[in-house]
Scaffold this active site. Structure first.
Site, short mmCIF file in Angstrom:
data_model
loop_
_atom_site.label_atom_id
_atom_site.label_comp_id
_atom_site.label_asym_id
_atom_site.label_seq_id
_atom_site.Cartn_x
_atom_site.Cartn_y
_atom_site.Cartn_z
N HIS A 60 0.86 -1.19 0.00
CA HIS A 60 0.00 0.00 0.00
C HIS A 60 0.89 1.23 0.00
O HIS A 60 1.74 1.38 0.88
CB HIS A 60 -0.92 0.01 1.23
CG HIS A 60 -2.13 -0.86 1.06
ND1 HIS A 60 -3.22 -0.78 1.88
CD2 HIS A 60 -2.41 -1.83 0.17
CE1 HIS A 60 -4.14 -1.64 1.49
NE2 HIS A 60 -3.67 -2.31 0.45
N TYR A 87 -9.50 5.33 7.24
CA TYR A 87 -9.68 5.69 8.65
C TYR A 87 -10.73 6.80 8.68
O TYR A 87 -10.54 7.86 8.08
CB TYR A 87 -8.38 6.23 9.24
CG TYR A 87 -7.29 5.21 9.46
CD1 TYR A 87 -6.43 4.85 8.40
CD2 TYR A 87 -7.09 4.60 10.69
CE1 TYR A 87 -5.43 3.91 8.60
CE2 TYR A 87 -6.09 3.66 10.89
CZ TYR A 87 -5.26 3.32 9.84
OH TYR A 87 -4.27 2.38 10.04
N PRO A 95 -4.63 0.37 18.56
CA PRO A 95 -4.32 -0.11 17.20
C PRO A 95 -4.50 0.95 16.10
O PRO A 95 -4.17 0.70 14.96
CB PRO A 95 -5.28 -1.27 17.00
CG PRO A 95 -6.33 -1.11 18.01
CD PRO A 95 -5.74 -0.37 19.15
N LYS A 116 0.67 0.04 15.12
CA LYS A 116 2.04 -0.01 15.64
C LYS A 116 2.36 -1.24 16.50
O LYS A 116 3.52 -1.55 16.71
CB LYS A 116 2.33 1.25 16.47
CG LYS A 116 2.36 2.52 15.67
CD LYS A 116 3.53 2.53 14.69
CE LYS A 116 3.11 3.07 13.34
NZ LYS A 116 3.66 2.43 12.20
N TYR A 161 3.62 6.54 10.20
CA TYR A 161 2.77 5.38 9.88
C TYR A 161 3.59 4.27 9.22
O TYR A 161 3.43 3.09 9.54
CB TYR A 161 1.64 5.81 8.94
CG TYR A 161 0.56 4.77 8.77
CD1 TYR A 161 0.66 3.77 7.79
CD2 TYR A 161 -0.56 4.75 9.61
CE1 TYR A 161 -0.32 2.79 7.65
CE2 TYR A 161 -1.54 3.78 9.47
CZ TYR A 161 -1.41 2.80 8.49
OH TYR A 161 -2.38 1.82 8.36
P1 FAS Z 1 1.25 -11.49 22.07
O1 FAS Z 1 0.27 -11.08 23.13
O2 FAS Z 1 0.85 -11.58 20.65
O3 FAS Z 1 1.92 -12.88 22.44
C1 FAS Z 1 2.23 -13.20 23.80
C2 FAS Z 1 2.18 -14.72 23.92
O4 FAS Z 1 2.52 -15.06 25.27
C3 FAS Z 1 0.77 -15.27 23.66
O5 FAS Z 1 0.82 -16.32 22.73
C4 FAS Z 1 0.31 -15.75 25.03
O6 FAS Z 1 -0.51 -16.89 24.97
C5 FAS Z 1 1.63 -16.06 25.71
N1 FAS Z 1 1.53 -16.01 27.16
C6 FAS Z 1 0.81 -15.14 27.92
N2 FAS Z 1 0.93 -15.47 29.22
C7 FAS Z 1 1.77 -16.55 29.29
C8 FAS Z 1 2.27 -17.34 30.35
N3 FAS Z 1 1.91 -17.12 31.61
N4 FAS Z 1 3.10 -18.38 30.04
C9 FAS Z 1 3.46 -18.62 28.76
N5 FAS Z 1 2.99 -17.91 27.70
C10 FAS Z 1 2.16 -16.88 27.99
N6 FAS Z 1 -1.53 -4.51 16.60
C11 FAS Z 1 -1.54 -3.88 15.41
O7 FAS Z 1 -0.47 -3.43 14.97
N7 FAS Z 1 -2.71 -3.74 14.71
C12 FAS Z 1 -3.90 -4.26 15.17
O8 FAS Z 1 -4.93 -4.15 14.53
C13 FAS Z 1 -3.92 -4.95 16.40
N8 FAS Z 1 -5.09 -5.49 16.88
C14 FAS Z 1 -5.07 -6.13 18.10
C15 FAS Z 1 -6.24 -6.72 18.64
C16 FAS Z 1 -6.22 -7.35 19.89
C17 FAS Z 1 -7.49 -7.96 20.45
C18 FAS Z 1 -5.02 -7.41 20.62
C19 FAS Z 1 -4.98 -8.07 22.00
C20 FAS Z 1 -3.85 -6.84 20.11
C21 FAS Z 1 -3.87 -6.21 18.83
N9 FAS Z 1 -2.71 -5.66 18.28
C22 FAS Z 1 -2.70 -5.02 17.09
C23 FAS Z 1 -1.47 -5.74 18.97
C24 FAS Z 1 -0.88 -7.09 18.73
O9 FAS Z 1 -0.78 -7.33 17.38
C25 FAS Z 1 0.42 -7.16 19.49
O10 FAS Z 1 1.17 -5.97 19.32
C26 FAS Z 1 1.27 -8.33 19.09
O11 FAS Z 1 0.50 -9.49 19.24
C27 FAS Z 1 2.50 -8.32 19.99
O12 FAS Z 1 3.10 -9.55 19.93
P2 FAS Z 1 3.72 -10.21 21.25
O13 FAS Z 1 4.57 -9.23 21.93
O14 FAS Z 1 4.28 -11.52 20.82
O15 FAS Z 1 2.48 -10.43 22.23
C1 PHB Z 2 -6.14 -4.33 10.63
O1 PHB Z 2 -6.15 -4.59 9.41
O2 PHB Z 2 -6.48 -5.17 11.50
C2 PHB Z 2 -5.69 -2.96 11.08
C3 PHB Z 2 -5.07 -2.13 10.16
C4 PHB Z 2 -4.65 -0.86 10.57
C5 PHB Z 2 -4.87 -0.47 11.88
C6 PHB Z 2 -5.47 -1.32 12.80
C7 PHB Z 2 -5.89 -2.58 12.40
O3 PHB Z 2 -4.47 0.77 12.28
#
Ligand code: FAS
Ligand code: PHB
Length: 388
Positions: A72, A200, A292, A296, A383
């Site tokens: 993009h 957005y 989100p 980032k 971004y």
């Molecule tokens: P994660 O949380 O992905 O991974 C941590 C891991 O540790 C998990 O697999 C968990 O099961 C494990 N864990 C937890 N407790 C533990 C324990 N006690 N023992 C062992 N393992 C354990 N980011 C974006 O950029 N765009 C988005 O649109 C976006 N949407 C999101 C929506 C939701 C609902 C959430 C929660 C996050 C979103 N994020 C988004 C942010 C997300 O993408 C995180 O930044 C990303 O998963 C970060 O990766 P990790 O640091 O690996 O953490």
């Molecule tokens: C998504 O595609 O899930 C998405 C993209 C951009 C954002 C947040 C979520 O800023």
């Protein structure tokens, strides 16, 4: 058991770190609380910065991303006055790649399996011990037995709710937080995306985002009150609200369909400092959370892992000084992304109790973004990714 780096968490942070360290000849063990199916069932991020793509390429897990990722060159923003585009390529010569975090995680698990990685799934009650000594260790329970592993270093990649951050004494931690008074209701649907790039939307009824995963898979969000529950929203109600908030010319041509995933995510900004305690190093959501809006979260996890993998590889090569700079180096980039994510959230959402003055300021911010090349360049730089 013994290893060189014990990694808590098998999400993107933990898996990318394990992949980079193993490719550098460093032994790792990943301890993940959930099953692999559970981890792969999460629908999270969708937009990758160039730095994240390059990191995945260095980790040897970019083959499918290079084939299926969608470039993009800009993004759209809309208000009640219409829609405009910020052209990343024209402003700063950068692009982003649309490729779901679920697919990144799937590629990482495949690559880790190919390397013969030790990933312990469904590890319960993971606990970290003796972090401020030269002999830290981790314990956990699985299949009714207690397990223990000694390690030279421990990487806390266990997300916001994991044990690693809490293993740092509270007196040694400083936490910064802002909780937003709304959430995002997200829907994944096997429908043609509403537009060729993301939209957005700032609307009086609330924020909306039109995103995608591929030409047949769309990802949409609408801002909802914190009191809303997923069961309050039928598919029809979601589509109606989304169409109200998107530009009319986009809404009228939209393809709708059944939600194959529907969830509400809260929004918060959070940072813990420092990201180190003795032999423990935090990376990703274990150390910070961003709303989100700025896309980032996953990308910050990638830059943390870039810095941490470099520091650990240097340490095992005899230079432990690099580890001493990890936390400051990561936090410098984290706060830049924290600011941008807060700013995007502030100018695009409806805040409870928002005054007419607040509304006019949002409109002025968006007008500058629409009309000033310098404002567009600054947004594009943030971004598409601040420098590592
Ligand atoms: P994660 O949380 O992905 O991974 C941590 C891991 O540790 C998990 O697999 C968990 O099961 C494990 N864990 C937890 N407790 C533990 C324990 N006690 N023992 C062992 N393992 C354990 N980011 C974006 O950029 N765009 C988005 O649109 C976006 N949407 C999101 C929506 C939701 C609902 C959430 C929660 C996050 C979103 N994020 C988004 C942010 C997300 O993408 C995180 O930044 C990303 O998963 C970060 O990766 P990790 O640091 O690996 O953490
Ligand atoms: C998504 O595609 O899930 C998405 C993209 C951009 C954002 C947040 C979520 O800023």
């Amino acid at each position: 058991m013994r290893t060189q780096v014990a990694i808590i968490g098998g999400g993107p942070s933990g898996l990318i770190l394990s992949q980079l360290l193993m490719r550098a000849g460093i032994a790792t063990v990943v301890l993940e609380r959930q099953s692999r199916e559970h981890v792969l069932g999460r629908i999270r991020a969708g937009v990758l910065e160039r730095g994240t793509v390059e990191l995945l390429r260095r980790a040897g897990v970019s083959a499918r991303l290079d084939r299926e990722g969608i470039l993009h060159e800009g993004t759209n923003l809309s208000t009640v006055n219409g829609m405009f585009r910020v052209d990343f390529r024209a402003r700063i010569g950068e692009v982003v790649t649309v490729y779901g975090q679920t697919e990144v995680t799937r590629d990482l698990y495949a690559a880790q399996d190919a390397l013969g990685a030790t990933i312990v799934d469904e590890a319960a009650d993971v606990a970290l011990h003796d972090l401020d000594t030269d002999a830290p260790f981790v314990t956990w329970r699985k299949d009714g037995a207690e397990h223990r592993i000694e390690a030279d270093y421990i990487a806390g990649c266990d997300g916001f709710h994991g044990p690693s951050r809490q293993a740092i004494p509270a007196a040694k931690r400083t936490e910064y937080e802002r909780v937003y008074p709304f959430g995002w209701l997200g829907v994944l649907s096997r429908t043609r995306p509403a537009a060729g790039e993301l939209i957005y939307a700032n609307h009086p009824r609330g924020f909306a985002l039109a995103s995608m995963r591929n030409p047949q898979l769309s990802r949409y969000y609408v801002q909802v009150p914190l009191t809303d529950r997923v069961e309050d929203w039928s598919d029809a109600a979601f589509w109606d609200e989304l169409r109200r908030r998107l530009p009319p010319e986009v809404a009228e041509g939209m393809e709708t369909g059944p939600a194959i995933e529907k969830s509400i995510a809260p929004l918060r900004s959070f940072v813990t400092e420092p990201m180190r305690w003795g032999r423990l190093f935090l990376a990703g959501d274990a150390a910070h959370i961003v709303p989100p809006t700025g896309a980032k979260g996953l990308n910050l996890a990638a830059s943390d892992v870039h810095y941490l993998s470099e520091a650990l590889i240097a340490a095992f090569g005899g230079d432990r000084a690099v580890l001493d700079h990890y936390s400051d180096r990561a936090l410098n980039r984290i706060w830049g992304a924290m600011r941008f994510s807060w700013w995007m959230t502030s100018i695009l959402h409806r805040f409870p109790g928002q005054t007419d003055f607040d509304q006019k300021i949002q409109e002025a911010e968006l007008y500058q973004l629409e009309t000033l090349e310098s404002a567009q360049a600054a947004m594009a730089r943030n971004y598409t990714g601040l420098p590592y």
